[in-house]
Design a protein around this motif. Structure first.
Motif, PDB file in Angstrom:
ATOM      1  N   THR A 210       0.795  -1.189   0.063  1.00 51.77           N
ATOM      2  CA  THR A 210      -0.116  -0.009  -0.032  1.00 51.77           C
ATOM      3  C   THR A 210       0.861   1.414  -0.121  1.00 51.77           C
ATOM      4  OG1 THR A 210      -0.263  -0.348   2.411  1.00 51.77           O
ATOM      5  CG2 THR A 210      -2.272  -0.956   1.016  1.00 51.77           C
ATOM      6  N   VAL A 211       1.846   1.155   0.841  1.00 51.74           N
ATOM      7  CA  VAL A 211       2.645   2.437   1.075  1.00 51.74           C
ATOM      8  C   VAL A 211       3.579   2.591  -0.437  1.00 51.74           C
ATOM      9  CG1 VAL A 211       4.717   3.201   2.205  1.00 51.74           C
ATOM     10  CG2 VAL A 211       2.919   2.399   3.505  1.00 51.74           C
TER      11      VAL A 211
ATOM     12  N   ALA B 224       1.015   3.714  -3.192  1.00 53.06           N
ATOM     13  CA  ALA B 224       0.849   5.295  -2.924  1.00 53.06           C
ATOM     14  C   ALA B 224       1.744   6.357  -3.159  1.00 53.06           C
ATOM     15  CB  ALA B 224      -0.092   5.480  -1.606  1.00 53.06           C
TER      16      ALA B 224
ATOM     17  N   ASP C 196      -4.418  -1.726   4.313  1.00 49.41           N
ATOM     18  CA  ASP C 196      -3.562  -2.929   3.712  1.00 49.41           C
ATOM     19  C   ASP C 196      -4.302  -4.198   4.090  1.00 49.41           C
ATOM     20  OD1 ASP C 196      -1.427  -4.716   3.662  1.00 49.41           O
ATOM     21  OD2 ASP C 196      -0.227  -3.117   3.334  1.00 49.41           O
TER      22      ASP C 196
ATOM     23  N   ASN D  48       2.279  -0.688  10.532  1.00 45.61           N
ATOM     24  CA  ASN D  48       1.848  -0.236   8.887  1.00 45.61           C
ATOM     25  C   ASN D  48       0.221  -0.538   8.605  1.00 45.61           C
ATOM     26  OD1 ASN D  48       4.294   0.541   7.834  1.00 45.61           O
ATOM     27  ND2 ASN D  48       5.327  -1.459   7.753  1.00 45.61           N
TER      28      ASN D  48
ATOM     29  N   ALA E 269       0.032   5.265   4.920  1.00 45.24           N
ATOM     30  CA  ALA E 269       0.535   5.690   3.312  1.00 45.24           C
ATOM     31  C   ALA E 269       0.792   7.186   3.694  1.00 45.24           C
ATOM     32  CB  ALA E 269      -0.054   5.115   2.219  1.00 45.24           C
TER      33      ALA E 269
ATOM     34  N   TRP F 193       4.196   9.642   3.380  1.00 50.47           N
ATOM     35  CA  TRP F 193       4.521  10.362   2.514  1.00 50.47           C
ATOM     36  C   TRP F 193       4.978  11.836   3.158  1.00 50.47           C
ATOM     37  CZ3 TRP F 193       5.231  11.769  -2.575  1.00 50.47           C
ATOM     38  CH2 TRP F 193       5.008  12.914  -2.836  1.00 50.47           C
TER      39      TRP F 193
END
Length: 279
Positions: free
Chosen positions: A65-66, A69, A97, A122, A128, A132
């Motif tokens: 997912t991270v 993204a 996730d 996580n 995510a 960022w």
């Protein structure tokens, strides 16, 4: 009889930096060509992206997912020519996730003492967007949105309203990953797909389309069926497939695409109309 109050028309907004990633269309250039019938699907499919926003150690540990993204978020920022540290962002995922959720449930049910702190970290829905903002040094507002199967529409509405209200560009990032384990009996998410774009209040040299938008009564609105053969292969990949109509329209702006209706709920829908920006 009381007259119905008129609803103001939302302002026209502008799209910059469209970004797209799925293993068979790893990047907006590939997706745009395929949606126009000018390119094919990647064979073999691309491996999971490795976003350069993260330090090498974090890159290796980051879940899908991270990685997804941040890959499209960085591509969108590059396409928009903006500094990620200054741009508010809305990250949207229907499920977060799923593989980590499956791992955590299985581990807690069998041997909870071996639960990984990193994987627990996580598992949260805003992981995510957290990666960022840390990786880019972004101190602007950030949101993590989920609305199940209508998540992309809800995230787009959130970003559009924020952009219009604050007169500031907003980064929108949508992503989802496959379902694993017993969760497949609850939701059918089949693969990796992530999209991103910047919504701006004013036209710039990086503008790719004008966006007229409004919230309307649903009236039985359903997600538009994909038009291109490439998009049809992704129609059921995961909830972010609801973005396909918008990205197909971005790929074929010269055809004056028809309005797009995306359900927000059983009673409301988000109406979108893309237009070419002409001098």
């Amino acid at each position: 009889m009381t007259a119905r109050m008129s609803v103001p028309t939302p302002p026209t907004l502008y799209i910059e930096g469209p970004a797209f990633w799925t293993p068979t269309l790893p990047g907006w250039d590939a997706a745009r060509a395929a949606f126009r019938g000018e390119g094919g699907l990647a064979d073999p499919p691309a491996k999971r992206p490795s976003p350069q926003v993260l330090a090498p150690a974090e890159r290796r540990r980051a879940p899908d997912t991270v990685a997804l993204a941040l890959e499209v978020a960085a591509a969108s920022m590059a396409g928009a020519g903006r500094n990620a540290a200054d741009v508010p962002c809305v990250f949207v995922s229907a499920h977060g996730d799923l593989s980590i959720n499956d791992y955590m449930c299985s581990t807690l049910a069998t041997d909870p003492t071996v639960l990984s702190p990193t994987r627990f970290h996580n598992s949260v829905h805003n992981a995510a967007v957290g990666y960022w903002t840390i990786g880019t040094g972004c101190m602007a507002a950030s949101n993590s949105v989920s609305a199940y199967e209508n998540s992309f529409a809800a995230g787009l509405l959130e970003a559009a309203v924020q952009c219009a209200a604050d007169q500031s560009p907003v980064l929108l990032v949508g992503y989802d990953t496959p379902t694993v384990g017993p969760l497949t009996s609850v939701t059918d998410s089949q693969g990796l797909l992530a999209v991103a774009l910047v919504i701006a209040p004013e036209r710039t040299e990086r503008t790719v389309a004008a966006l007229d938008w409004s919230v309307q009564d649903n009236g039985g609105s359903t997600v538009p069926a994909p038009l291109s053969d490439a998009a049809k292969t992704l129609a059921h990949i995961n909830p972010m497939a609801h973005a396909l109509g918008l990205f197909e329209a971005l790929a074929r702006l010269e055809d004056d695409p028809p309005p797009i209706g995306l359900p927000l709920s059983s009673t409301l829908s988000l109406r979108l109309q893309l237009r070419q920006v002409r001098d």
